[in-house]
Design a protein around this motif. Structure first.
Motif, mmCIF file in Angstrom:
data_model
loop_
_atom_site.group_PDB
_atom_site.id
_atom_site.type_symbol
_atom_site.label_atom_id
_atom_site.label_comp_id
_atom_site.label_asym_id
_atom_site.label_seq_id
_atom_site.Cartn_x
_atom_site.Cartn_y
_atom_site.Cartn_z
ATOM 1 N N VAL A 41 0.838 -1.385 -0.004
ATOM 2 C CA VAL A 41 0.003 0.096 0.121
ATOM 3 C C VAL A 41 0.873 1.311 0.136
ATOM 4 N N TYR A 56 -1.075 7.082 3.301
ATOM 5 C CA TYR A 56 -1.923 5.849 3.135
ATOM 6 C C TYR A 56 -1.187 4.715 3.982
ATOM 7 N N GLN A 75 -3.400 2.661 6.726
ATOM 8 C CA GLN A 75 -3.382 0.934 6.444
ATOM 9 C C GLN A 75 -2.859 0.163 7.626
ATOM 10 N N TYR A 92 -5.391 0.408 10.372
ATOM 11 C CA TYR A 92 -6.620 -0.564 10.121
ATOM 12 C C TYR A 92 -5.841 -1.870 10.314
ATOM 13 N N TYR A 115 -5.477 -1.648 0.037
ATOM 14 C CA TYR A 115 -5.926 -0.493 1.098
ATOM 15 C C TYR A 115 -7.466 -0.525 1.376
ATOM 16 N N THR A 157 -10.263 -4.672 5.559
ATOM 17 C CA THR A 157 -9.452 -5.352 6.478
ATOM 18 C C THR A 157 -10.228 -5.899 7.633
#
Length: 384
Positions: free
Chosen positions: A26, A44, A48, A51, A355, A360
């Motif tokens: 990602v 990002y 991520q 997440y 992503y 996720t």
């Protein structure tokens, strides 16, 4: 029982490797997007990583919890009401991304209810089928399962209306496989869906081509995707741009890739490089060998999940495993099919690598439950 003693490393290790590798990919795929959007190259990456960390907490929670809590009538009922309300609200207040109003914006993150519905349908339908085992034997399949089938159809139809063809199809596949496992006549199922497939190939695709030639598909995003699938190079400057640049990425990568971080296509040529087309970027940078290694790890999770379902003495647990394996399999095939031009682009993510918070966390819910079921099986075999 001490569940950690019975942890299934054939599931856990691939999950951890894929999730952590997903963070790395990602970052590579999104660094240019972050800069172009006025943020930092690592924006990002940070999201991520958060997440995935929250996903691991979810996995731990679902692994430790008593599975009977997932069968609580009150929890299932109100979770169903929440899912229904969210899907209805999306039709009027949803944020539109790539032609589908499938997101709620909560501060810096977007929540996609259709992702969480996958998990809900798996646990709800498994419970509904298991509770009707005696009725299935006495009253027949349709008399017993008509109400659950209609509820599932209504939920899938609301997702389709967003319009989210990929999400609705994956949810429909989950329901279909679980219904087959409940005793539905598979000959009729194959005949029905085989006929539907032939109808699409023989009638719908030619019709879409005619519509596109007449110019009517210009502002209809879902039709544009089918047009791009049928003849991407003819529309390489418009709707076919994604698929053509995906081909270029795969060609550039070859067997060993051009090196991590060195993708050309992620620098503005290939839209959605960190979500829908992250496998194209992975293949370009790290080559066919790494892409096959990622697919192999995911295949290991799927096969292990099916084996756990087969070995389970509980219909409820088996159905959850079959639903989860279907979810992972169909989503993987849809994503890879879009990247390779074998299927129309449906906008679904690649499990564990792409992503996205909603995907996720949904995967974490599923993995936690499967690890829980596996631990219960190992404990049962060790103590009997």
């Amino acid at each position: 029982m001490q569940k950690l003693k019975y942890l299934d490393y054939w599931l856990l290790v691939p999950y951890l490797v894929l999730s952590l590798f997903g963070i790395v990919m990602v970052y590579s795929a999104s660094a240019d997007i972050g800069s172009q959007n006025g943020g930092s190259p690592g924006s990002y990456l940070i999201k991520q990583a958060i997440y995935v960390l929250l996903g691991m907490i979810i996995v731990t929670f679902m692994f430790k919890m008593n599975l009977n809590k997932l069968r609580d009538k009150t929890i299932l009922k109100y979770a169903g009401y929440l899912a229904l309300a969210a899907l209805l609200l999306l039709l009027v207040r949803g944020q539109t991304i790539n032609g589908a109003a499938g997101w709620f914006r909560l501060g810096p993150i977007g929540i996609q209810p259709a992702e969480f519905v996958k998990f809900y349908l798996i646990v709800w339908l498994a419970n509904a089928i298991d509770q009707r085992q005696d009725e299935l034997m006495e009253d027949g399949w349709w008399a017993t399962m008509l109400r659950p089938v209609l509820i599932c159809f209504g939920i899938v139809f609301l997702i389709f209306l967003q319009p989210d063809l990929g999400g609705s199809t994956i949810n429909a596949a989950i329901v279909f496989v679980m219904l087959l496992a409940s005793g539905f006549n598979w000959h009729r199922a194959v005949a029905f869906f085989g006929g539907a497939f032939l109808l699409v190939v023989a009638v719908i695709f030619p019709l879409v081509v005619k519509v596109s030639e007449m110019g009517f598909a210009k502002n209809v995003y879902q039709l544009q995707r089918i047009v791009a699938f049928i003849n991407p190079f003819k529309h390489s400057q418009t709707v076919g741009q994604q698929l053509v640049n995906s081909y270029y990425a795969l060609s550039n990568g070859g067997v060993f890739g051009v090196g991590w971080g060195n993708s050309i296509q992620k620098t503005g040529y290939l839209p959605e490089p960190n979500t829908d087309f992250i496998m194209a970027i992975l293949a370009e940078e790290l080559g066919l060998i790494t892409a096959l290694a990622v697919i192999t790890l995911l295949f290991l999770i799927i096969v292990r999940t099916v084996l756990i379902g087969i070995r389970s003495g509980s219909a409820y647990q088996s159905l959850i495993c079959y639903g989860a394996a279907t979810y992972l399999t169909v989503q993987t095939l849809f994503n890879l099919g879009g990247v390779l031009g074998m299927l129309p682009i449906t906008g679904v993510t690649f499990p564990f690598i792409s992503y996205g918070g909603s995907s996720t966390w949904t995967l974490a819910l599923v993995m936690g439950v499967i690890l829980n079921i596996s631990a219960r099986q190992k404990h049962y075999r060790a103590t009997r």
